[in-house]
Design a protein around this motif. Structure first.
Motif, PDB file in Angstrom:
ATOM      1  N   THR A 132       0.836  -1.199   0.000  1.00  0.00           N
ATOM      2  CA  THR A 132       0.000   0.000   0.000  1.00  0.00           C
ATOM      3  C   THR A 132       0.874   1.253   0.000  1.00  0.00           C
ATOM      4  O   THR A 132       2.017   1.223   0.455  1.00  0.00           O
ATOM      5  N   VAL A 133       0.301   2.327  -0.501  1.00  0.00           N
ATOM      6  CA  VAL A 133       0.989   3.626  -0.554  1.00  0.00           C
ATOM      7  C   VAL A 133      -0.047   4.694  -0.222  1.00  0.00           C
ATOM      8  O   VAL A 133      -1.233   4.533  -0.533  1.00  0.00           O
ATOM      9  N   SER A 134       0.390   5.788   0.380  1.00  0.00           N
ATOM     10  CA  SER A 134      -0.519   6.900   0.662  1.00  0.00           C
ATOM     11  C   SER A 134       0.186   8.229   0.427  1.00  0.00           C
ATOM     12  O   SER A 134       1.413   8.285   0.357  1.00  0.00           O
ATOM     13  N   SER A 135      -0.616   9.268   0.325  1.00  0.00           N
ATOM     14  CA  SER A 135      -0.076  10.603   0.075  1.00  0.00           C
ATOM     15  C   SER A 135       0.667  11.144   1.290  1.00  0.00           C
ATOM     16  O   SER A 135       1.566  11.974   1.151  1.00  0.00           O
ATOM     17  N   SER A 136       0.312  10.686   2.472  1.00  0.00           N
ATOM     18  CA  SER A 136       0.986  11.078   3.713  1.00  0.00           C
ATOM     19  C   SER A 136       0.588  10.084   4.799  1.00  0.00           C
ATOM     20  O   SER A 136      -0.309   9.263   4.595  1.00  0.00           O
ATOM     21  N   TYR A 150      -3.662   3.895  -1.787  1.00  0.00           N
ATOM     22  CA  TYR A 150      -3.912   2.862  -2.791  1.00  0.00           C
ATOM     23  C   TYR A 150      -3.219   1.568  -2.427  1.00  0.00           C
ATOM     24  O   TYR A 150      -2.276   1.541  -1.651  1.00  0.00           O
ATOM     25  N   VAL A 151      -3.750   0.504  -3.020  1.00  0.00           N
ATOM     26  CA  VAL A 151      -3.199  -0.834  -2.837  1.00  0.00           C
ATOM     27  C   VAL A 151      -2.768  -1.368  -4.194  1.00  0.00           C
ATOM     28  O   VAL A 151      -3.454  -1.170  -5.198  1.00  0.00           O
ATOM     29  N   ASP A 152      -1.615  -2.016  -4.206  1.00  0.00           N
ATOM     30  CA  ASP A 152      -1.099  -2.684  -5.397  1.00  0.00           C
ATOM     31  C   ASP A 152      -1.490  -4.161  -5.271  1.00  0.00           C
ATOM     32  O   ASP A 152      -0.979  -4.866  -4.403  1.00  0.00           O
ATOM     33  N   LEU A 153      -2.386  -4.626  -6.125  1.00  0.00           N
ATOM     34  CA  LEU A 153      -2.882  -5.995  -6.048  1.00  0.00           C
ATOM     35  C   LEU A 153      -1.891  -7.011  -6.602  1.00  0.00           C
ATOM     36  O   LEU A 153      -2.088  -8.218  -6.461  1.00  0.00           O
ATOM     37  N   GLY A 154      -0.834  -6.540  -7.250  1.00  0.00           N
ATOM     38  CA  GLY A 154       0.193  -7.418  -7.782  1.00  0.00           C
ATOM     39  C   GLY A 154      -0.081  -7.936  -9.179  1.00  0.00           C
ATOM     40  O   GLY A 154       0.810  -8.464  -9.834  1.00  0.00           O
ATOM     41  N   ARG A 155      -1.310  -7.809  -9.625  1.00  0.00           N
ATOM     42  CA  ARG A 155      -1.695  -8.208 -10.984  1.00  0.00           C
ATOM     43  C   ARG A 155      -3.038  -7.572 -11.318  1.00  0.00           C
ATOM     44  O   ARG A 155      -3.767  -7.125 -10.428  1.00  0.00           O
TER      45      ARG A 155
END
Length: 188
Positions: A10-14, A51-56
């Motif tokens: 996961t990644v976020s703006s802050s 956001y989440v990176d589902l990997g595919r």
């Protein structure tokens, strides 16, 4: 169908203090924010996203958002969910709109955002992508943080032989309803 977000990157703006973005996909539905299982952006982030990176790439059926239950539940409003094929941090992220949360969500409640859209032939189109982004579309002030206690992304899978879904992600149940598991005259 399957939950495809649990434990993913996961990644976020802050990030506010230690309430990191991975807490939103830890499979812990604790809604007391200070118990340590909820994510929050930082004060002053006026374009907050997670956001989440589902990997595919996946065909996304639903995204559920669980709100904090202890206080400040009114912050979960004016939210848009997108399904993207490129990272949201890229210069020109590409993808499809999933849905919105326009009103407020009650304390500790989970709200579903359904992604399938009716296409021109009366079938369903599922947004397809690797990244699912949750973002606030408007802010009351610098304290109007994006807070998520749990996010579940549910993908729908179809046979790879293409009998039920076309290359444009359009579901064609009418011509194959006898072979679709659980067919009852309508989708879900």
């Amino acid at each position: 169908m399957a939950v495809v977000s649990s434990g993913k990157t996961t990644v976020s703006s802050s990030i506010w203090e230690t309430y990191s973005p991975d807490l939103a996909v830890d499979n812990n539905f604790q809604t007391n924010f200070y118990a340590g299982s909820c994510f929050s952006t930082d004060v002053g982030d006026m374009q907050p996203y997670w956001y989440v990176d589902l990997g595919r790439d996946c065909n996304i059926y639903q995204v559920t958002l669980t709100n904090r239950g202890d206080m400040q539940e009114e912050r979960m409003r004016n939210i848009e969910v997108d399904v993207l094929t490129s990272p949201p941090t890229s210069m020109t992220p590409t993808g499809d709109f999933c849905g919105t949360v326009t009103g407020s969500v009650g304390a500790g409640e989970t709200t579903p955002v359904y992604c399938p859209h009716t296409n021109t032939t009366g079938g369903f189109t599922f947004p397809r992508g690797r990244y699912v982004r949750v973002r606030k579309t408007s802010m009351e002030d610098k304290y109007d943080l994006l807070t998520l206690c749990e996010v579940r992304v549910v993908a729908i899978f179809f046979p790879t032989n293409g009998h039920f879904i076309s290359s444009t992600n359009e579901l064609d149940l009418d011509s194959h309803k006898d072979r679709f598991y659980g067919w009852s005259g309508r989708l879900f």
